[in-house]
Design a protein around this motif. Structure first.
Motif, PDB file in Angstrom:
ATOM      1  N   HIS A  74      -0.079 -16.896 192.584  1.00 58.93           N
ATOM      2  CA  HIS A  74       0.628 -17.954 191.861  1.00 58.93           C
ATOM      3  C   HIS A  74       0.051 -18.004 190.456  1.00 58.93           C
ATOM      4  N   VAL A  76      -1.466 -15.060 187.279  1.00 60.10           N
ATOM      5  CA  VAL A  76      -1.621 -13.704 186.745  1.00 60.10           C
ATOM      6  C   VAL A  76      -2.778 -12.933 187.414  1.00 60.10           C
ATOM      7  N   GLY A  77      -3.975 -13.489 187.330  1.00 60.20           N
ATOM      8  CA  GLY A  77      -5.185 -12.735 187.700  1.00 60.20           C
ATOM      9  C   GLY A  77      -5.298 -12.515 189.207  1.00 60.20           C
ATOM     10  N   ASN A 100       3.033 -18.070 182.442  1.00 57.80           N
ATOM     11  CA  ASN A 100       2.169 -19.125 181.914  1.00 57.80           C
ATOM     12  C   ASN A 100       1.547 -18.781 180.554  1.00 57.80           C
ATOM     13  N   ARG A 232     -11.654 -15.400 183.050  1.00 59.17           N
ATOM     14  CA  ARG A 232     -12.295 -15.585 184.343  1.00 59.17           C
ATOM     15  C   ARG A 232     -13.783 -15.808 184.131  1.00 59.17           C
ATOM     16  N   HIS A 279     -10.115 -25.238 185.156  1.00 51.67           N
ATOM     17  CA  HIS A 279      -9.095 -24.205 185.388  1.00 51.67           C
ATOM     18  C   HIS A 279      -7.680 -24.799 185.343  1.00 51.67           C
ATOM     19  N   TYR A 283      -1.550 -25.122 183.605  1.00 57.69           N
ATOM     20  CA  TYR A 283      -0.859 -26.210 184.301  1.00 57.69           C
ATOM     21  C   TYR A 283       0.025 -27.022 183.362  1.00 57.69           C
TER      22      TYR A 283
END
Ligand SMILES: NC(=O)C1=CN([C@@H]2O[C@H](COP(=O)(O)OP(=O)(O)OC[C@H]3O[C@@H](n4cnc5c(N)ncnc54)[C@H](O)[C@@H]3O)[C@@H](O)[C@H]2O)C=CC1
Ligand SMILES: O=C(O)C(=O)COP(=O)(O)O
Length: 316
Positions: A74, A76-77, A100, A232, A279, A283
């Motif tokens: 849900h 990219v990474g 996103n 990350r 994180h 959103y």
């Protein structure tokens, strides 16, 4: 047939992805983002698809899910998904590139501005009645270094051009046309590190990018510069960042991502020259709705129609 979802942002603003799953006869099981194997276990036998944020999709989980056909990131990474183990079992791993990128680029840029103007500290001190006079760093016209000029990095570059910044980029693969069209200079990692006033990280976490910014690399940065990480946690060495921030190696930093997430306490959180967020860069309403729909589209394409899903990340 069950679909396990551990992404807290799935269908947050828009119920359409849930309706699509129901209409296809798939039962949605929503579990917390940090649900471990024990919480997942009762469902795994009947699970055909997973929609995950940061669930560790490892060989143990895959072995316990004999009917699993597709794992949809849900976002990219896909560093939390064992790409080899899934490939060996013929399980597709997909992500949602692009969806996103505006949300994350806006967020990275807001962290740049917040670092430069020390906004969290300024607000805290003003609320405490101290009427602080904070003399800040400029952003307009300064040099930004973007590491990983992919979907998100490119959007950060466009925002930086709006601030009349000199834009340096470092990437393992180069898009010469985009760079030429937008006055971006590709340089080596060290040139970027030495010359930038703001360094912002937008690579995936891979063996090559793990600890890319350790103390030795941070020592090559200007002492007046800032390091922004929305990629990350593992890309920046957190212990080294603590040393760099407390020993004046760099002026400040911000991170939306941490080695261990959720991260409820961390030595970095105590530092005035460090801005942490939980994180949340991706959103926003637009980003999240797009992502949920694309995950569900892939699940129905593959599980119901036996067709190949889009954006396959494990080489199947
Ligand atoms: N904080 C958040 O909420 C979010 C974080 N992310 C992170 O941002 C990362 C990037 O996202 P996108 O821009 O959409 O991905 P992307 O795949 O479009 O861009 C990644 C770029 O990094 C480059 N790259 C890969 N390995 C490299 C290396 N060793 N050295 C230099 N460059 C390298 C690639 O060539 C590519 O241009 C994701 O992998 C994810 O980890 C993504 C979305 C949300
Ligand atoms: O897209 C990514 O890689 C992210 O980090 C965001 O993931 P999430 O939307 O929390 O599943």
């Amino acid at each position: 047939m069950k679909v396990i979802c551990t992404s807290p942002s799935f269908a947050k603003y828009d119920q359409q992805p849930i309706k699509l799953l129901n209409d296809a006869g798939l039962e949605l099981i929503m579990l917390p983002a940090d649900a471990g194997l024990e919480a997942l276990a009762p469902h795994l036998e009947q699970t055909v698809a997973m929609i995950v944020a940061f669930t560790d999709v490892n060989a143990g989980l895959i072995a316990a899910a004999p009917n699993l056909k597709i794992v949809c990131k849900h976002g990219v990474g896909v560093d939390n998904i064992d790409l080899n183990a899934t490939r060996e079992k013929g399980i597709f791993v997909t992500n949602v590139p692009d969806a996103n990128k505006h949300a994350v680029a806006d967020f990275a840029f807001s962290l740049i501005l917040n670092c430069a103007r020390q906004l969290p500290y300024a607000i805290e001190q003003t609320r405490a009645g101290n009427w602080p006079r904070i003399f800040a760093s400029d952003v307009y016209g300064k040099t930004i270094g973007i590491i990983g000029l992919g979907n998100i990095g490119k959007q950060v570059a466009l925002r930086a051009r709006g601030f009349n910044m000199r834009v340096l980029a470092h990437d393992a693969w180069q898009d010469a046309q985009f760079a030429a069209d937008n006055h971006i200079e590709y340089v080596s990692l060290d040139e970027l590190t030495e010359q930038s006033d703001f360094i912002t990280l937008h690579t995936p976490l891979t063996p090559e990018t793990k600890n890319l910014f350790d103390l030795a690399q941070m020592k090559k940065m200007k002492s007046t510069s800032y390091l922004i990480n929305v990629s990350r946690g593992g890309v920046v060495n957190e212990e080294d960042l603590f040393l760099a921030l407390t020993q004046g190696v760099i002026k400040g930093a911000a991170a939306d991502v941490f080695l261990q997430e959720p991260c409820n306490s961390h030595p970095l959180f105590a530092l005035d020259n460090f801005i942490p967020t939980a994180h949340i860069a991706g959103y926003t309403e637009g980003a999240i709705s797009n992502i949920g729909e694309q995950c569900v589209y892939n699940i129905i394409e593959h599980v119901i129609h036996q067709r190949k899903p889009k954006n396959i990340m494990n080489g199947l």
